[in-house]
Write a protein that holds these residues in place. Sequence first.
Motif, PDB file in Angstrom:
ATOM      1  N   TRP A 147     -47.271 -19.987 -48.096  1.00 37.16           N
ATOM      2  CA  TRP A 147     -47.213 -18.765 -47.145  1.00 37.16           C
ATOM      3  C   TRP A 147     -46.523 -19.057 -46.074  1.00 37.16           C
ATOM      4  CZ3 TRP A 147     -46.352 -14.313 -49.475  1.00 37.16           C
ATOM      5  CH2 TRP A 147     -46.391 -13.049 -48.626  1.00 37.16           C
ATOM      6  N   ALA A 148     -45.487 -18.533 -45.543  1.00 37.20           N
ATOM      7  CA  ALA A 148     -44.902 -19.371 -44.205  1.00 37.20           C
ATOM      8  C   ALA A 148     -45.713 -18.712 -42.903  1.00 37.20           C
ATOM      9  CB  ALA A 148     -43.516 -18.262 -43.871  1.00 37.20           C
ATOM     10  N   GLY A 149     -46.078 -19.846 -42.074  1.00 33.90           N
ATOM     11  CA  GLY A 149     -46.943 -19.582 -41.129  1.00 33.90           C
ATOM     12  C   GLY A 149     -48.454 -19.927 -41.408  1.00 33.90           C
ATOM     13  N   GLY A 150     -48.772 -20.352 -42.630  1.00 34.11           N
ATOM     14  CA  GLY A 150     -49.936 -20.485 -43.143  1.00 34.11           C
ATOM     15  C   GLY A 150     -50.682 -21.570 -42.176  1.00 34.11           C
ATOM     16  N   LYS A 151     -52.085 -21.390 -42.091  1.00 32.89           N
ATOM     17  CA  LYS A 151     -52.809 -22.333 -41.317  1.00 32.89           C
ATOM     18  C   LYS A 151     -53.596 -23.538 -41.789  1.00 32.89           C
ATOM     19  CE  LYS A 151     -51.522 -19.658 -37.747  1.00 32.89           C
ATOM     20  NZ  LYS A 151     -50.411 -19.419 -38.545  1.00 32.89           N
ATOM     21  N   ARG A 152     -52.722 -24.018 -42.954  1.00 38.08           N
ATOM     22  CA  ARG A 152     -53.304 -25.316 -43.654  1.00 38.08           C
ATOM     23  C   ARG A 152     -53.596 -26.230 -42.309  1.00 38.08           C
ATOM     24  NH1 ARG A 152     -52.168 -25.867 -49.539  1.00 38.08           N
ATOM     25  NH2 ARG A 152     -51.315 -23.865 -49.842  1.00 38.08           N
ATOM     26  N   TRP A 153     -52.495 -26.302 -41.554  1.00 41.62           N
ATOM     27  CA  TRP A 153     -52.578 -27.489 -40.451  1.00 41.62           C
ATOM     28  C   TRP A 153     -53.814 -27.184 -39.522  1.00 41.62           C
ATOM     29  CZ3 TRP A 153     -52.486 -25.584 -35.482  1.00 41.62           C
ATOM     30  CH2 TRP A 153     -52.114 -24.280 -35.376  1.00 41.62           C
ATOM     31  N   LEU A 154     -54.058 -26.090 -39.289  1.00 39.58           N
ATOM     32  CA  LEU A 154     -55.236 -25.827 -38.258  1.00 39.58           C
ATOM     33  C   LEU A 154     -56.586 -26.048 -38.889  1.00 39.58           C
ATOM     34  CD1 LEU A 154     -55.639 -24.282 -35.591  1.00 39.58           C
ATOM     35  CD2 LEU A 154     -55.907 -22.278 -36.815  1.00 39.58           C
ATOM     36  N   ILE A 155     -56.631 -26.073 -40.164  1.00 40.67           N
ATOM     37  CA  ILE A 155     -58.042 -26.386 -40.665  1.00 40.67           C
ATOM     38  C   ILE A 155     -58.170 -27.750 -40.868  1.00 40.67           C
ATOM     39  CG2 ILE A 155     -58.583 -24.179 -41.630  1.00 40.67           C
ATOM     40  CD1 ILE A 155     -57.780 -25.448 -44.355  1.00 40.67           C
ATOM     41  N   SER A 156     -57.180 -28.297 -41.147  1.00 40.94           N
ATOM     42  CA  SER A 156     -57.061 -29.771 -41.742  1.00 40.94           C
ATOM     43  C   SER A 156     -57.450 -30.739 -40.149  1.00 40.94           C
ATOM     44  CB  SER A 156     -55.657 -30.462 -42.088  1.00 40.94           C
ATOM     45  OG  SER A 156     -54.729 -30.147 -41.037  1.00 40.94           O
ATOM     46  N   ASN A 157     -57.754 -30.277 -39.080  1.00 36.23           N
ATOM     47  CA  ASN A 157     -57.764 -30.821 -37.539  1.00 36.23           C
ATOM     48  C   ASN A 157     -59.437 -30.863 -37.648  1.00 36.23           C
ATOM     49  OD1 ASN A 157     -58.670 -31.526 -35.086  1.00 36.23           O
ATOM     50  ND2 ASN A 157     -57.261 -30.039 -34.078  1.00 36.23           N
ATOM     51  N   PRO A 158     -59.971 -32.040 -37.611  1.00 34.93           N
ATOM     52  CA  PRO A 158     -61.381 -32.452 -37.681  1.00 34.93           C
ATOM     53  C   PRO A 158     -62.249 -31.895 -36.523  1.00 34.93           C
ATOM     54  CG  PRO A 158     -60.214 -34.196 -37.081  1.00 34.93           C
ATOM     55  CD  PRO A 158     -59.173 -33.329 -37.565  1.00 34.93           C
ATOM     56  N   ASN A 159     -61.194 -31.395 -35.477  1.00 41.11           N
ATOM     57  CA  ASN A 159     -62.107 -30.781 -34.233  1.00 41.11           C
ATOM     58  C   ASN A 159     -61.835 -29.240 -34.400  1.00 41.11           C
ATOM     59  OD1 ASN A 159     -62.805 -33.239 -33.152  1.00 41.11           O
ATOM     60  ND2 ASN A 159     -60.658 -33.355 -32.355  1.00 41.11           N
ATOM     61  N   ASN A 160     -61.676 -28.673 -35.470  1.00 40.29           N
ATOM     62  CA  ASN A 160     -61.458 -27.208 -35.571  1.00 40.29           C
ATOM     63  C   ASN A 160     -62.422 -26.433 -34.953  1.00 40.29           C
ATOM     64  OD1 ASN A 160     -63.432 -26.065 -37.322  1.00 40.29           O
ATOM     65  ND2 ASN A 160     -62.465 -27.582 -38.955  1.00 40.29           N
ATOM     66  N   ILE A 161     -62.110 -25.094 -34.758  1.00 37.44           N
ATOM     67  CA  ILE A 161     -62.960 -24.417 -33.882  1.00 37.44           C
ATOM     68  C   ILE A 161     -63.618 -23.317 -34.552  1.00 37.44           C
ATOM     69  CG2 ILE A 161     -61.502 -24.530 -31.915  1.00 37.44           C
ATOM     70  CD1 ILE A 161     -60.236 -21.886 -32.565  1.00 37.44           C
ATOM     71  N   VAL A 204     -57.632 -20.302 -43.671  1.00 36.82           N
ATOM     72  CA  VAL A 204     -58.844 -20.218 -42.854  1.00 36.82           C
ATOM     73  C   VAL A 204     -60.222 -19.511 -43.669  1.00 36.82           C
ATOM     74  CG1 VAL A 204     -60.151 -19.362 -40.801  1.00 36.82           C
ATOM     75  CG2 VAL A 204     -57.693 -20.045 -40.571  1.00 36.82           C
ATOM     76  N   PHE A 205     -59.791 -18.549 -44.505  1.00 36.48           N
ATOM     77  CA  PHE A 205     -60.717 -18.022 -45.275  1.00 36.48           C
ATOM     78  C   PHE A 205     -61.319 -18.878 -46.354  1.00 36.48           C
ATOM     79  CE2 PHE A 205     -61.575 -15.999 -49.426  1.00 36.48           C
ATOM     80  CZ  PHE A 205     -62.676 -15.352 -49.226  1.00 36.48           C
ATOM     81  N   PHE A 206     -60.419 -19.527 -46.890  1.00 37.82           N
ATOM     82  CA  PHE A 206     -60.697 -20.614 -48.176  1.00 37.82           C
ATOM     83  C   PHE A 206     -61.505 -21.728 -47.343  1.00 37.82           C
ATOM     84  CE2 PHE A 206     -57.201 -18.302 -50.198  1.00 37.82           C
ATOM     85  CZ  PHE A 206     -58.314 -18.007 -51.339  1.00 37.82           C
ATOM     86  N   HIS A 207     -61.210 -22.086 -46.207  1.00 37.80           N
ATOM     87  CA  HIS A 207     -61.817 -23.021 -45.522  1.00 37.80           C
ATOM     88  C   HIS A 207     -63.394 -22.743 -44.992  1.00 37.80           C
ATOM     89  CE1 HIS A 207     -62.587 -26.521 -42.889  1.00 37.80           C
ATOM     90  NE2 HIS A 207     -62.801 -25.853 -42.099  1.00 37.80           N
ATOM     91  N   ILE A 208     -63.394 -21.814 -44.519  1.00 42.73           N
ATOM     92  CA  ILE A 208     -64.878 -21.122 -44.150  1.00 42.73           C
ATOM     93  C   ILE A 208     -65.611 -20.732 -45.394  1.00 42.73           C
ATOM     94  CG2 ILE A 208     -66.110 -19.512 -42.764  1.00 42.73           C
ATOM     95  CD1 ILE A 208     -63.810 -19.754 -40.768  1.00 42.73           C
TER      96      ILE A 208
END
Length: 183
Positions: free
Chosen positions: A7-21, A41-45
């Motif tokens: 999906w365009a604009g997907g946030k995989r990059w955001l969750i792959s950051n170990p310092n995620n918020i 983000v949903f699949f990560h959390i």
Amino acid sequence: MEPFLKWAGGKRWLISNPNNIFPDETKIKQYIEPFLGGAAVFFHIQPSNGHLSDINEDLINAYIIVRDKWEDLIEILRKYEIQHCKEFYYQMRSNNPRSPLQKAARFIYLNRTCWNGLYRVNSKGEFNVPIGTKTKVILDADDFLGLSSLLAGMNIEACDFEKTIDKANDGRGVYSELAIKCW
Ligand SMILES: C[S@@+](CC[C@H](N)C(=O)[O-])C[C@H]1O[C@@H](n2cnc3c(N)ncnc32)[C@H](O)[C@@H]1O
């Protein structure tokens, strides 16, 4: 658990950051995501309950079918994988199935075989992305049973973000791209 859609604009990059918020799942009373897209983000959390929404009705229908009818869905996708070729792609692209199950199978098939997983429709609402280079309709990473279990506690709705954000006015957690931009 990985998103099952590109999906365009997907946030995989955001969750792959170990310092995620993102907070720990146990600290979230109710997870609310108003711009669902690929749901990285949903699949990560992996929250156990909450509300997922997006304005894209076809996208939301696909999540509902993965949650409720994943076995029927995978059977159709297996057939599509065998049939996949240029002619079949363009035939599927021009189809407009009525049943939610067939709609979801078409949506996932096109997402996985179109150019770069792009979602684009013309002024009549017709999907118009050309065929891409990927040919796999069933992916090695697919775990529809796991996806369905994860989505089981979620209320999933096609609607504008404002309606969803209204549900969060009692302080429950929201993941929103708007919020991310504000912080
Ligand atoms: C960048 S994508 C979201 C990406 C997602 N967070 C992910 O990780 O894949 C933005 C999403 O917002 C949705 N959207 C756009 N306008 C919207 C609106 N007014 N209300 C709700 N959703 C909207 C789009 O359909 C799209 O799926």
